[in-house]
Design a protein around this motif. Sequence first.
Motif, short mmCIF file in Angstrom:
data_model
loop_
_atom_site.label_atom_id
_atom_site.label_comp_id
_atom_site.label_asym_id
_atom_site.label_seq_id
_atom_site.Cartn_x
_atom_site.Cartn_y
_atom_site.Cartn_z
N GLN A 63 5.35 -11.10 18.81
CA GLN A 63 5.03 -11.60 17.47
C GLN A 63 5.66 -12.97 17.21
OE1 GLN A 63 5.42 -8.45 18.25
NE2 GLN A 63 3.73 -7.38 17.26
N GLY A 93 4.48 -10.29 9.54
CA GLY A 93 5.06 -10.44 8.21
C GLY A 93 4.66 -9.25 7.37
N MET A 94 5.08 -9.27 6.13
CA MET A 94 4.74 -8.17 5.24
C MET A 94 4.83 -8.65 3.80
SD MET A 94 8.26 -6.04 5.83
CE MET A 94 7.48 -4.52 5.34
N THR A 95 4.24 -7.87 2.90
CA THR A 95 4.20 -8.24 1.50
C THR A 95 5.61 -8.63 1.01
OG1 THR A 95 2.44 -6.62 1.29
CG2 THR A 95 3.37 -7.46 -0.76
N HIS A 117 -4.06 -10.02 -0.56
CA HIS A 117 -3.25 -9.45 0.51
C HIS A 117 -2.01 -10.34 0.71
CE1 HIS A 117 -3.07 -8.02 4.97
NE2 HIS A 117 -2.08 -7.58 4.25
N ARG A 164 5.94 0.86 13.63
CA ARG A 164 6.49 1.13 12.31
C ARG A 164 7.33 2.38 12.46
NH1 ARG A 164 2.32 0.40 7.32
NH2 ARG A 164 2.57 -1.83 7.21
N HIS A 211 0.13 -15.61 17.16
CA HIS A 211 0.36 -14.24 16.69
C HIS A 211 1.51 -14.28 15.68
CE1 HIS A 211 1.21 -9.80 18.07
NE2 HIS A 211 0.69 -9.86 16.87
N GLY A 212 1.37 -13.60 14.58
CA GLY A 212 2.44 -13.60 13.59
C GLY A 212 2.69 -12.23 13.02
N SER A 241 0.82 -1.21 0.00
CA SER A 241 0.00 0.00 0.00
C SER A 241 0.85 1.27 0.00
CB SER A 241 -0.99 -0.01 1.16
OG SER A 241 -0.39 -0.52 2.31
N LYS A 298 -6.63 -2.98 8.12
CA LYS A 298 -5.88 -2.48 9.26
C LYS A 298 -6.18 -0.99 9.43
CE LYS A 298 -1.95 -4.89 7.45
NZ LYS A 298 -0.51 -4.88 7.35
N GLY A 333 -0.57 -9.35 10.54
CA GLY A 333 -0.83 -8.25 9.61
C GLY A 333 -0.93 -6.93 10.36
N ALA A 334 -1.23 -6.99 11.65
CA ALA A 334 -1.24 -5.83 12.54
C ALA A 334 -1.15 -6.41 13.94
CB ALA A 334 -2.54 -5.03 12.38
N LEU A 335 -0.85 -5.56 14.93
CA LEU A 335 -0.69 -6.06 16.29
C LEU A 335 -1.95 -6.79 16.75
CD1 LEU A 335 1.11 -5.84 19.00
CD2 LEU A 335 -0.74 -4.31 19.67
N ASP A 343 9.95 -1.60 10.12
CA ASP A 343 9.40 -1.80 11.46
C ASP A 343 10.52 -1.65 12.49
OD1 ASP A 343 6.73 -2.30 10.86
OD2 ASP A 343 7.20 -4.34 10.25
P1 ADP Z 1 0.61 -2.52 4.34
O1 ADP Z 1 0.08 -2.68 5.75
O2 ADP Z 1 1.44 -1.29 4.15
O3 ADP Z 1 -0.39 -2.80 3.29
P2 ADP Z 1 1.70 -5.14 4.53
O4 ADP Z 1 0.40 -5.77 4.34
O5 ADP Z 1 2.87 -5.72 3.86
O6 ADP Z 1 1.69 -3.65 4.11
O7 ADP Z 1 1.89 -5.01 6.09
C1 ADP Z 1 3.09 -5.21 6.71
C2 ADP Z 1 3.20 -4.38 7.96
O8 ADP Z 1 2.14 -4.65 8.87
C3 ADP Z 1 4.44 -4.70 8.73
O9 ADP Z 1 5.56 -4.03 8.19
C4 ADP Z 1 4.09 -4.21 10.12
O10 ADP Z 1 4.27 -2.82 10.26
C5 ADP Z 1 2.62 -4.51 10.22
N1 ADP Z 1 2.40 -5.77 10.94
C6 ADP Z 1 2.22 -6.98 10.41
N2 ADP Z 1 2.03 -7.90 11.38
C7 ADP Z 1 2.12 -7.25 12.55
C8 ADP Z 1 2.02 -7.65 13.94
N3 ADP Z 1 1.75 -8.89 14.29
N4 ADP Z 1 2.19 -6.70 14.88
C9 ADP Z 1 2.44 -5.41 14.53
N5 ADP Z 1 2.52 -4.97 13.26
C10 ADP Z 1 2.37 -5.88 12.28
#
Ligand code: ADP
Length: 534
Positions: free
Chosen positions: A347, A321-323, A225, A420, A318-319, A180, A511, A297-299, A405
């Motif tokens: 995480q 990761g990112m694209t 996604h 982030r 809990h995991g 994004s 998110k 994907g988020a906290l 991050d």
């Molecule tokens: P975007 O959110 O910009 O579309 P992504 O889908 O690749 O991009 O999201 C990746 C980002 O989401 C990570 O770099 C991180 O900041 C955040 N993220 C992913 N999982 C977690 C998590 N479990 N806890 C906190 N932040 C997370």
Amino acid sequence: MHGLMQDWPLTVDRILDHARDWHGGRQVVTRSLEGPIVRQTYDETASRARRLSNALLAHGIGPGDRVATLGFNTARHMEAWYGTMGIGAVCHTLNPRLHPDQLAYIIGHAGDRLILADPVAAPLLAAVLPRTQVEQVVWMADAAPDAPGIAFEDFIAGQSDACAWGGFDERTAAGLCYTSGTTGEPKGVLYSHRSNVLHTLMVLQADVMDLSARDVVLAVVPMFHANGWGLPFSCPAVGAKLVLPGVKMDPASLCELINGEGVTFSAAVPTIWGALLQHLDATGTKLPTLKRVVIGGALCPPALIDGFRDRHGIEVRHGWGMTETSPLGVVNTPDADGGAPAQRYKQGRPPFGIELRVTDEDDRPLPHDGRTPGKLKARGAAVSEAYYGLEEPILDADGFFDTGDIAAIDPAGFVQITDRAKDLIKSGGEWISSVEIEGLVAAHPKVELAAVIGLPHPRWDERPLLAVKLRPGEAASPEDMLAVLEGRIARWWTPDEVVFVDDIPLGPTGKVDKKLVRARFEGHKLSSITETTR
Ligand code: ADP
């Protein structure tokens, strides 16, 4: 001296063929866009995907051409992935929740020649297509909507299901997914067959998703996604039954699928699981077959992890990761002794296949003491080395990718994302983690969503503002919110102001969209209710 083992290219077409040959009768179940739940087998899926390959070849699509998809999780979408990748073309997953301008930019940048789209996206495409080079739209539905294009079934009608897949180098591009874009325009992450196959093997590890032929997997995380978190590859790789929710991801629809299909495993972002947990608690619905969910994907707020475990007997992993990491980075699976309480909400640890480090500003590795946050960097076979069509190098001198991050790694190897880089709040030269405050506030039973942003402050540069969306019908005071933080964060981290809002904008992947939250409070003067706290 070279080893004397076969050169067996790691290409993803082999995954679906494996499912066809050894788990051919296992089902792919879809809540169709038309409404009814439809079923087909891996055998049928492989056959239909090959008919699509032949239709694409007949259209003139060849190796390296970009074919886009714009749709929710359905069996046809899966056929689009394999039908495209199997012939060496590149499957570009588009997010139907993007703004038309962004979509037009991405389609143009990728050079997509053909788009397979859900009919619900017809109005969006009508606004976008005239600005692009796309030659043909194929509607992933029983019939075409009232818009230019051809229905999927008509497109593959008369095509043979014999088509030679693979036969190319495993480093061939397989998929394209734009992030994004935290700054500037979206950037294209270009997965290869090899990276996808190796990522599949990583995801299948017992400490990651631990999938098997005995699992029934509900793939809630959208296929647009970040590779659908690899589920369209890992499920057929082990012959797990795959359940695809289509466009309906509300809690009641998901519960119906979970109980109707006997789902054992699922994966999604916290907002989806938060709504589901609320629904379970409010309605008394039970999910007896569901054993494990991966939330990332988020906290993932601690309250969600505890709630699923304590009230519903469901294990939350809990995991993070990112694209750019395909997307698996780390997953929190405790050791045999259950793990230290302090580790439970982090995480997690990386599986074999990805290396991680935290560094300071000068790229020097920082200690794994759990207390020293730094830039989180990743290196591995399924990590980006460059963005599609962009020249700039994105790796440091050691070949590590800067994830953007901020994280601390503890002595046991558990990674904790503290923020982030761009969301950190700089107050008086020190950093405040917005993520940590959000996680604590989200645990309040009256809170639906929380977002913390930094606003300019004459004395401290920036101070935090906490925006809270309460659950329907609830009322609370700013003091109630701050009470949750009492004793759990440094006093000077306490937000200067708490604002109750009707809505907190979510981005296209579900998110909280900090950019929009910041825009909404632009120019806002902090009225400090906690001036004395620093
Ligand atoms: P975007 O959110 O910009 O579309 P992504 O889908 O690749 O991009 O999201 C990746 C980002 O989401 C990570 O770099 C991180 O900041 C955040 N993220 C992913 N999982 C977690 C998590 N479990 N806890 C906190 N932040 C997370």
